[in-house]
Design a protein around this motif. Structure first.
Motif, PDB file in Angstrom:
ATOM      1  N   GLU A 169      48.111  60.786  48.293  1.00 20.67           N
ATOM      2  CA  GLU A 169      47.959  59.817  47.090  1.00 20.67           C
ATOM      3  C   GLU A 169      48.972  59.147  47.364  1.00 20.67           C
ATOM      4  O   GLU A 169      48.964  57.714  46.829  1.00 20.67           O
ATOM      5  N   THR A 170      50.209  59.548  48.009  1.00 14.22           N
ATOM      6  CA  THR A 170      50.722  58.268  47.915  1.00 14.22           C
ATOM      7  C   THR A 170      50.309  57.271  48.788  1.00 14.22           C
ATOM      8  O   THR A 170      50.949  55.936  48.983  1.00 14.22           O
ATOM      9  N   ALA A 171      50.176  58.088  50.624  1.00 13.85           N
ATOM     10  CA  ALA A 171      49.435  56.149  51.376  1.00 13.85           C
ATOM     11  C   ALA A 171      47.645  55.952  50.436  1.00 13.85           C
ATOM     12  O   ALA A 171      48.203  54.422  50.894  1.00 13.85           O
ATOM     13  N   SER A 172      47.219  56.155  49.648  1.00 11.83           N
ATOM     14  CA  SER A 172      46.802  55.498  49.021  1.00 11.83           C
ATOM     15  C   SER A 172      47.469  54.857  48.002  1.00 11.83           C
ATOM     16  O   SER A 172      47.080  53.626  47.461  1.00 11.83           O
ATOM     17  N   GLY A 173      48.302  54.899  47.003  1.00  9.88           N
ATOM     18  CA  GLY A 173      49.183  53.945  47.154  1.00  9.88           C
ATOM     19  C   GLY A 173      50.071  53.188  47.389  1.00  9.88           C
ATOM     20  O   GLY A 173      49.693  52.296  46.602  1.00  9.88           O
ATOM     21  N   HIS A 174      50.127  52.873  48.653  1.00 10.54           N
ATOM     22  CA  HIS A 174      50.658  51.927  48.650  1.00 10.54           C
ATOM     23  C   HIS A 174      49.234  51.283  49.645  1.00 10.54           C
ATOM     24  O   HIS A 174      49.584  49.847  49.598  1.00 10.54           O
ATOM     25  N   TYR A 175      48.527  51.781  50.117  1.00 16.21           N
ATOM     26  CA  TYR A 175      46.346  51.090  49.682  1.00 16.21           C
ATOM     27  C   TYR A 175      46.696  49.753  48.679  1.00 16.21           C
ATOM     28  O   TYR A 175      46.227  48.905  48.760  1.00 16.21           O
ATOM     29  N   LYS A 176      47.025  50.184  47.411  1.00 14.88           N
ATOM     30  CA  LYS A 176      46.439  49.604  46.261  1.00 14.88           C
ATOM     31  C   LYS A 176      47.580  48.770  46.359  1.00 14.88           C
ATOM     32  O   LYS A 176      46.868  47.585  45.884  1.00 14.88           O
ATOM     33  N   ALA A 177      49.043  48.856  46.430  1.00 13.39           N
ATOM     34  CA  ALA A 177      49.712  48.001  46.454  1.00 13.39           C
ATOM     35  C   ALA A 177      50.004  47.144  47.518  1.00 13.39           C
ATOM     36  O   ALA A 177      50.095  45.601  47.018  1.00 13.39           O
ATOM     37  N   LEU A 178      49.813  47.230  48.690  1.00 16.37           N
ATOM     38  CA  LEU A 178      48.962  46.817  49.832  1.00 16.37           C
ATOM     39  C   LEU A 178      47.473  45.265  49.449  1.00 16.37           C
ATOM     40  O   LEU A 178      48.558  44.133  50.224  1.00 16.37           O
ATOM     41  N   ILE A 179      47.141  46.498  48.633  1.00 14.06           N
ATOM     42  CA  ILE A 179      45.989  45.057  49.730  1.00 14.06           C
ATOM     43  C   ILE A 179      44.918  45.624  48.543  1.00 14.06           C
ATOM     44  O   ILE A 179      44.369  44.373  47.947  1.00 14.06           O
ATOM     45  N   ALA A 180      44.442  46.901  47.957  1.00 15.59           N
ATOM     46  CA  ALA A 180      43.729  46.521  46.761  1.00 15.59           C
ATOM     47  C   ALA A 180      43.791  45.467  44.967  1.00 15.59           C
ATOM     48  O   ALA A 180      43.351  45.047  44.551  1.00 15.59           O
ATOM     49  N   GLU A 181      45.202  45.880  44.953  1.00 11.36           N
ATOM     50  CA  GLU A 181      45.660  45.260  43.717  1.00 11.36           C
ATOM     51  C   GLU A 181      45.965  43.562  43.999  1.00 11.36           C
ATOM     52  O   GLU A 181      45.380  42.669  43.275  1.00 11.36           O
ATOM     53  N   PRO A 182      46.370  42.694  45.030  1.00  9.59           N
ATOM     54  CA  PRO A 182      46.609  42.078  45.437  1.00  9.59           C
ATOM     55  C   PRO A 182      44.843  41.137  45.463  1.00  9.59           C
ATOM     56  O   PRO A 182      44.595  39.933  44.628  1.00  9.59           O
ATOM     57  N   ALA A 183      44.026  42.474  46.246  1.00 11.73           N
ATOM     58  CA  ALA A 183      42.980  41.622  46.106  1.00 11.73           C
ATOM     59  C   ALA A 183      41.946  41.582  44.655  1.00 11.73           C
ATOM     60  O   ALA A 183      41.159  40.024  44.706  1.00 11.73           O
ATOM     61  N   ALA A 184      42.099  42.366  43.933  1.00  6.54           N
ATOM     62  CA  ALA A 184      41.544  42.500  42.530  1.00  6.54           C
ATOM     63  C   ALA A 184      42.362  40.655  41.971  1.00  6.54           C
ATOM     64  O   ALA A 184      41.928  40.710  41.113  1.00  6.54           O
ATOM     65  N   ALA A 185      43.219  40.815  41.957  1.00  5.64           N
ATOM     66  CA  ALA A 185      44.442  39.592  41.297  1.00  5.64           C
ATOM     67  C   ALA A 185      43.421  38.844  42.075  1.00  5.64           C
ATOM     68  O   ALA A 185      43.451  37.351  40.498  1.00  5.64           O
ATOM     69  N   GLN A 186      43.147  38.389  43.516  1.00  7.85           N
ATOM     70  CA  GLN A 186      42.797  37.377  43.344  1.00  7.85           C
ATOM     71  C   GLN A 186      41.270  37.307  42.930  1.00  7.85           C
ATOM     72  O   GLN A 186      41.036  35.602  43.157  1.00  7.85           O
ATOM     73  N   ARG A 187      40.496  38.115  43.225  1.00  8.35           N
ATOM     74  CA  ARG A 187      38.884  37.919  42.516  1.00  8.35           C
ATOM     75  C   ARG A 187      39.368  37.671  40.947  1.00  8.35           C
ATOM     76  O   ARG A 187      38.066  36.856  40.192  1.00  8.35           O
ATOM     77  N   SER A 188      40.095  38.062  40.081  1.00 13.46           N
ATOM     78  CA  SER A 188      40.222  37.447  38.763  1.00 13.46           C
ATOM     79  C   SER A 188      40.442  36.315  39.007  1.00 13.46           C
ATOM     80  O   SER A 188      40.211  35.051  38.079  1.00 13.46           O
ATOM     81  N   SER A 189      41.698  35.646  39.820  1.00 17.84           N
ATOM     82  CA  SER A 189      41.897  34.094  39.534  1.00 17.84           C
ATOM     83  C   SER A 189      40.948  33.648  39.708  1.00 17.84           C
ATOM     84  O   SER A 189      40.443  32.200  39.321  1.00 17.84           O
ATOM     85  N   VAL A 190      39.807  33.444  40.840  1.00 13.98           N
ATOM     86  CA  VAL A 190      38.450  32.805  41.151  1.00 13.98           C
ATOM     87  C   VAL A 190      37.414  33.082  40.156  1.00 13.98           C
ATOM     88  O   VAL A 190      37.128  31.814  40.206  1.00 13.98           O
ATOM     89  N   THR A 191      37.364  33.968  39.465  1.00 13.43           N
ATOM     90  CA  THR A 191      36.883  34.283  38.348  1.00 13.43           C
ATOM     91  C   THR A 191      37.660  32.860  37.084  1.00 13.43           C
ATOM     92  O   THR A 191      36.736  32.631  36.820  1.00 13.43           O
ATOM     93  N   ALA A 192      38.688  33.041  36.673  1.00 13.16           N
ATOM     94  CA  ALA A 192      39.177  32.724  35.663  1.00 13.16           C
ATOM     95  C   ALA A 192      39.039  30.947  35.764  1.00 13.16           C
ATOM     96  O   ALA A 192      39.170  30.216  35.398  1.00 13.16           O
ATOM     97  N   LYS A 193      38.639  30.848  37.486  1.00 13.40           N
ATOM     98  CA  LYS A 193      38.596  29.032  37.426  1.00 13.40           C
ATOM     99  C   LYS A 193      37.474  28.668  37.802  1.00 13.40           C
ATOM    100  O   LYS A 193      37.128  27.706  37.233  1.00 13.40           O
ATOM    101  N   ASP A 194      36.637  29.833  37.424  1.00 11.35           N
ATOM    102  CA  ASP A 194      35.028  28.993  37.940  1.00 11.35           C
ATOM    103  C   ASP A 194      34.490  29.938  36.621  1.00 11.35           C
ATOM    104  O   ASP A 194      33.500  28.583  35.938  1.00 11.35           O
ATOM    105  N   ALA A 195      35.112  29.735  35.583  1.00  4.35           N
ATOM    106  CA  ALA A 195      34.753  29.925  33.818  1.00  4.35           C
ATOM    107  C   ALA A 195      35.109  28.748  33.142  1.00  4.35           C
ATOM    108  O   ALA A 195      35.881  27.904  33.358  1.00  4.35           O
ATOM    109  N   PRO A 196      34.465  28.303  31.945  1.00  4.55           N
ATOM    110  CA  PRO A 196      33.599  27.342  31.511  1.00  4.55           C
ATOM    111  C   PRO A 196      35.320  26.277  30.703  1.00  4.55           C
ATOM    112  O   PRO A 196      35.765  27.841  29.656  1.00  4.55           O
ATOM    113  N   ASP A 197      36.163  25.856  30.318  1.00  3.42           N
ATOM    114  CA  ASP A 197      36.961  25.461  29.653  1.00  3.42           C
ATOM    115  C   ASP A 197      36.033  26.060  27.888  1.00  3.42           C
ATOM    116  O   ASP A 197      35.427  26.031  27.542  1.00  3.42           O
TER     117      ASP A 197
END
Length: 612
Positions: free
Chosen positions: A584-612
């Motif tokens: 559980e601890t190691a999985s939490g570090h994976y989320k903090a270091l990789i999964a959550e930044p990746a999810a944030a980046q995907r959301s950012s790209v989606t927001a940029k592509d969304a129509p005004d």
């Protein structure tokens, strides 16, 4: 003495006659006296005694006499167990023996009794001599008790039966067991708890020689002791087939002894992985050299005497071998690279070949030699799919093509794999060029946003194929080995262009370097290393104890006991709680270091592509 002989003969005849009378009462296979006074009196009368007291007196006289003579012979002998009904004579199964074996955990006592009769009848080469059968009979209580303590007693018994069937003779080994019962216990543990080791032992009982010597395989991290050892063994080779057999035998001997050292608690999964990797590297180098020399006899080499140190055939280790983290039964991830002088279009032999044909054939021969089944087994399973362009690429890649591929064409996951790559065989000059090429490729500047998304996407794809639902699938579970390795690889690729000393093929060393360079917090590093240690220890134990993976619901107590011992816990429940916690601890570090930044980046790209 004549007196002992006379007294024992008289007692033997008395006790054998008593056995016959006992069995005649109910026409059953038994050696047990009646439990009541009346029953004993009746047997005394059946034996021809007019007075019950006379029968009791004679019986005790004979029992004490035999006990006295036995004690004089064996008072200094090791305790070989006993005390329970274990009778294997006669045509019918003794009911009490059946009950005893069932209580010991043998699922089909009748099968066990039948196989032991085969031993007693001398149908194996190892039990043909009377002395061998005598020793085996004395060993039987200790042997069955030791087998009953393993993960699966019946399976362990069947493996020991196969082991006896393969022995060319038995007296020497049985005598050794008799004088050293702990060795018998160890063999029983191998038969019950380490199926792959038991296969090797059944094929080659001489493997016990290395265990008996009690000398560790090697603790030298550079491996020269291993190279010297194998080179010495290869002096006995006459031809290539001899070389192949010697290398396989040598590697299997070392792997067997290392496995036993893990079972005995003399090694951890981490140190086992290091030495197993050195064994694999040494064996791979020796066999590749032999294949290459045989191939060159007909087709020649490249670069002439002055170019031998720069041009030719090289082997890159990826994955567990590249990281010096091999687990028992791991295959080898290998990539072959070659380089030739720019002005040489053919090899120098009497049957010259062009570079592509020459090195493709050579690479295929190396794979065939390493995977071929011989009387000694095979060396390793080999996977070459990590080469540039994977299965669609040539089995052996030209050096310039290898360099250019990782300069621009390679996918992110291929750069992740490259963090674990290191040259393990080839001309020194070519190996140096390859090491520098790998470092240059890893130190390229990268788009951090694309990198983190690519790595998390790769982890998601692996999760669809291997969900990691079984908590004992150490590699794939959330917070398992793969998550820790991905963190180390991501951070190396993310920051290597800064120039810091953070590159290492070994996950543990990479994490320590990342912390030292300031890219990983000390507490996070501690958590990841704690989990990594546990995963390596448990994976090694699971690989040795089962061929089908560990199932907590069906695993016998013996197997669970071994895992908790390897993990350093008093109970299996405590081990399970620890495993869940560190995951559980190691999985939490994976989320903090990789999964959550990746999810944030995907959301950012989606927001940029969304129509005004």
């Amino acid at each position: 003495t004549p007196q002992a002989s006379s007294e024992l003969t008289e007692s033997y005849r008395f006790l054998r006659r008593l056995e016959h009378r006992l069995q005649m009462v109910r026409d059953e296979q038994t050696q047990k006296m009646p439990a009541t006074e009346e029953g004993v009196d009746a047997i005394g009368a059946f034996m021809g005694f007019a007075a019950p007291a006379d029968f009791r007196s004679d019986l005790l006289l004979h029992l004490r006499r035999v006990e006295s003579h036995y004690a004089q012979l064996f008072e200094d002998a090791p305790d070989l167990g006993g005390g329970k009904a274990l009778v294997f004579t006669g045509a019918d199964d003794d009911p009490e023996t059946v009950e005893t074996l069932a209580e010991m955990g043998f699922e089909t006592p009748g099968h066990v009794i039948g196989r032991i009769r085969v031993w007693h009848h001398g149908r194996y080469r190892s039990t043909r001599s009377e002395r061998a059968r005598q020793l085996l009979t004395e060993l039987m209580p200790r042997l069955l008790e030791a087998l009953s303590q393993t993960a699966n007693p019946l399976q362990a018994f069947n493996r020991f039966d196969a082991f006896l069937g393969a022995l060319p003779s038995g007296v020497q080994l049985f005598s050794l067991f008799h004088s050293n019962p702990a060795l018998l216990d160890m063999v029983a543990e191998i038969m019950g708890n380490a199926p792959r080791l038991s296969e090797w032992l059944s094929r080659r009982p001489s493997l016990l020689d290395g265990v008996i010597s009690d000398k560790p395989v090697s603790t030298d991290t550079d491996g020269p002791d291993l190279e010297t050892d194998l080179t010495s063994a290869l002096t006995q080779a006459i031809d290539f087939q001899d070389t192949l057999d010697i290398v396989i035998r040598w590697a299997n001997d070392r792997r067997f002894q290392l496995g036993v050292e893990l079972l005995q608690g003399k090694r951890t999964g981490q140190t086992l992985g290091q030495v197993l990797s050195l064994v694999a590297e040494t064996a791979t180098g020796a066999l590749t050299r032999s294949v290459e020399e045989e191939f060159a006899v007909r087709h020649g080499g490249w670069g002439g005497p002055e170019g031998r140190d720069r041009f030719g055939f090289a082997v890159l280790a990826f994955g567990k071998l590249g990281g010096l983290e091999i687990a028992p039964m791991s295959d080898l991830d290998l990539v072959f690279v070659y380089d030739t002088p720019p002005d040489q279009t053919e090899s120098e032999g009497e049957k010259p070949l062009g570079p592509m044909v020459y090195f493709s054939r050579l690479g295929q021969r190396v794979v065939t030699a390493m995977t071929a089944q011989t009387g000694e087994g095979n060396l390793y399973e080999v996977d070459t799919r990590l080469r540039p362009n994977g299965r669609s690429g040539p089995v052996c890649t030209q050096y310039d093509g290898f360099r250019k591929y990782y300069d621009g064409e390679a996918w992110t996951w291929e750069h992740m794999a490259l963090t674990r790559a290191r040259p393990v065989y080839g001309p020194a000059g070519l190996r140096a060029h390859l090491a520098q090429t790998i470092e240059n490729a890893l130190r390229q500047a990268r788009d951090p946003a694309k990198l983190v998304v690519d790595i998390d996407d790769m982890r998601a794809r692996i999760r669809t194929q291997h969900p990691g639902d079984n908590p004992w699938r150490i590699k794939y579970r959330r917070g398992g080995l793969l998550d820790i390795e991905f963190i180390a690889q991501y951070l190396q690729l993310r920051h290597a262009s800064d120039g810091a000393d953070i590159l290492s093929t070994n996950t543990r060393e990479a994490l320590n370097k990342l912390q030292a360079a300031g890219y990983l917090e000390e507490s996070v590093t501690h958590d990841l290393l704690t989990a990594l240690t546990a995963w390596q220890d448990l994976q090694a134990a699971i690989r040795l104890t089962t061929q089908d993976g560990f199932d907590e619901e069906t695993a016998p107590d013996g197997q669970k006991s071994l895992l908790q011992q390897v993990g350093g816990f008093e109970t299996f429940g405590a081990l399970r709680a620890h495993v869940d916690s560190i995951a559980e601890t190691a999985s939490g570090h994976y989320k903090a270091l990789i999964a959550e930044p990746a999810a944030a980046q995907r959301s950012s790209v989606t927001a940029k592509d969304a129509p005004d």
